[in-house]
Design a protein around this motif. Structure first.
Motif, short mmCIF file in Angstrom:
data_model
loop_
_atom_site.label_atom_id
_atom_site.label_comp_id
_atom_site.label_asym_id
_atom_site.label_seq_id
_atom_site.Cartn_x
_atom_site.Cartn_y
_atom_site.Cartn_z
N HIS A 1 0.83 -1.21 0.00
CA HIS A 1 0.00 0.00 0.00
C HIS A 1 0.87 1.26 0.00
CE1 HIS A 1 -3.25 -2.65 2.12
NE2 HIS A 1 -3.08 -2.96 0.84
N ASP A 2 0.21 2.38 -0.29
CA ASP A 2 0.90 3.67 -0.31
C ASP A 2 1.51 3.95 1.07
OD1 ASP A 2 1.65 6.26 -0.96
OD2 ASP A 2 -0.28 7.09 -0.34
N SER B 1 3.53 6.88 1.37
CA SER B 1 4.10 8.22 1.24
C SER B 1 3.81 9.09 2.46
CB SER B 1 3.59 8.90 -0.04
OG SER B 1 2.18 8.94 0.00
N ASN C 1 8.09 -2.22 -8.04
CA ASN C 1 7.14 -1.20 -7.58
C ASN C 1 7.53 -0.71 -6.18
OD1 ASN C 1 4.61 -0.66 -5.85
ND2 ASN C 1 3.95 -0.27 -7.95
N ILE C 2 7.87 -1.63 -5.29
CA ILE C 2 8.22 -1.22 -3.91
C ILE C 2 9.55 -0.46 -3.90
CG2 ILE C 2 8.80 -2.06 -1.58
CD1 ILE C 2 6.68 -4.27 -2.02
N ASN D 1 10.79 1.41 -6.18
CA ASN D 1 10.61 2.77 -6.72
C ASN D 1 9.90 3.67 -5.72
OD1 ASN D 1 12.02 2.19 -9.01
ND2 ASN D 1 10.24 1.63 -10.21
N ARG D 2 8.99 3.10 -4.92
CA ARG D 2 8.32 3.92 -3.90
C ARG D 2 9.24 4.13 -2.69
NH1 ARG D 2 3.85 1.66 -1.88
NH2 ARG D 2 4.20 -0.38 -2.79
N LYS E 1 11.51 7.06 -3.23
CA LYS E 1 10.90 8.38 -2.97
C LYS E 1 10.85 8.67 -1.47
CE LYS E 1 8.07 8.50 -7.09
NZ LYS E 1 6.96 7.74 -7.59
N ALA E 2 10.92 7.63 -0.67
CA ALA E 2 10.88 7.81 0.79
C ALA E 2 12.29 7.86 1.39
CB ALA E 2 10.09 6.68 1.44
N THR F 1 15.85 -2.01 -10.86
CA THR F 1 15.55 -0.57 -10.90
C THR F 1 16.86 0.21 -10.87
OG1 THR F 1 14.47 1.26 -9.76
CG2 THR F 1 15.31 -0.49 -8.37
#
Ligand SMILES: C[S@@+](CC[C@H](N)C(=O)[O-])C[C@H]1O[C@@H](n2cnc3c(N)ncnc32)[C@H](O)[C@@H]1O
Length: 292
Positions: A198-199, A201, A225-226, A228-229, A232-233, A252
């Motif tokens: 889940h998100d 952010s 996907n994880i 890349n997120r 951002k964190a 990635t």
């Protein structure tokens, strides 16, 4: 368990926790879910499946949690904690000297041995971190392991795995057969239930992320996907620490390996800079780049 029950469970687990089971893992499901069905007074796994199909959210949560692998121990693999003490902390202490605050996230903290190992490392460095605001956030999908982590109570067997005896004596109190980590170390760790699918952010940005021995259970697209997120964190000059069997390489370019420190990664400077540029074009889908 019938083949349709198995397929239903495989899909449910993939959707709810990311667990990617191959077609031949019936034994794993049986060994984890038969005790659960017995405890619920059901006659077997097919009954559990019927309850879930009937919309029982509680049963779904129990099944998903029962299928997580929570194996962990203090200072697991040792090397990541050497990286933390010898590479990560010296750089962060220098880079954050003005604001004197550090944010650390254990993204699959299980029963607490990993975040508490970091807390003990930091306690050992208190000569240089005095006056700093240090946050360690431990998250996990499983509420059950988080409760154990919060309590900080471990068996003799658990404290004998990886924990140096001097640290046991210094940071734990014995009560009967059990050992509880001291209140000041417990207070250094905050807990929160979080599913990496889940998100996340809303957690903000961290200087250090430990995300170890959880992505190995996921398929390639989910890992990408994880990652890349997670990137951002991660602060642009921050760090990601992965487990011994995990890597970003080939998945990635959001992170680059830190030279000569296995399992340690930093956000890729080029990519981080373009992500910050106003009007920057979104990076091409990494799955496409690696030919998936
Ligand atoms: C094998 S343990 C790793 C613990 C610790 N990081 C270590 O390396 O010792 C994996 C943990 O990931 C958690 N987990 C599994 N799927 C997850 C998900 N989708 N989101 C967050 N945590 C998850 C499990 O509940 C389990 O506690």
């Amino acid at each position: 368990m019938t083949p349709p029950d198995y397929e239903y469970l495989r899909k449910l687990l993939k959707d709810h926790s990311g667990l990617d089971l191959s077609a031949d893992k019936q034994y794993l499901i049986e060994s984890r879910l038969l005790p659960l069905s017995r405890k619920a007074g059901l006659s077997g796994i097919s009954d559990l499946v019927q309850k879930m199909k009937g919309g029982s959210a509680a049963t779904i949560t129990q099944v998903v949690e029962a299928m997580t692998t929570n194996e962990t121990f203090f200072f697991r693999d040792k090397v990541p904690f050497d990286h933390f003490r010898d590479a990560i902390m010296p750089e962060i202490l220098q880079a954050r000297a003005n604001r004197k605050s550090i944010r650390i996230w254990c993204a699959a903290g299980s029963t607490g041995q990993e975040p508490y190992s970091l807390a003990m490392c930091l306690k050992e460095m208190s000569a240089v971190t005095a006056g700093w605001r240090i946050e360690i956030l431990a998250t996990d999908l499983s509420q059950e392991v988080l409760e154990k982590s919060k309590a900080g109570i471990y068996s003799q067997f658990e404290v004998q795995r990886g924990l140096p005896i001097q640290m046991l004596v210094k940071y734990f109190k014995q009560t009967g057969e059990l050992w509880q980590i001291n209140a000041d170390i417990r207070a250094m760790v905050q807990h929160r239930q979080l599913n990496l699918l889940h998100d996340f952010s809303q957690l903000g940005v961290f200087d250090v992320i430990f995300c170890r021995n959880v992505l190995i259970y996921f398929d390639q697209d989910t890992k990408i996907n994880i990652f890349n997120r997670l990137a951002k964190a991660t602060e642009a000059d921050g760090f990601l620490v992965l487990g011994a069997a995990e890597t970003v390489v080939g998945l990635t370019d959001a992170y680059a390996p830190y030279p000569e420190r296995r399992g340690l990664y930093r956000p890729n400077a080029r990519r981080a800079a373009s992500a910050r540029m106003p009007g920057a074009v979104a990076a091409p889908k990494v799955a496409a780049m690696v030919g998936l």
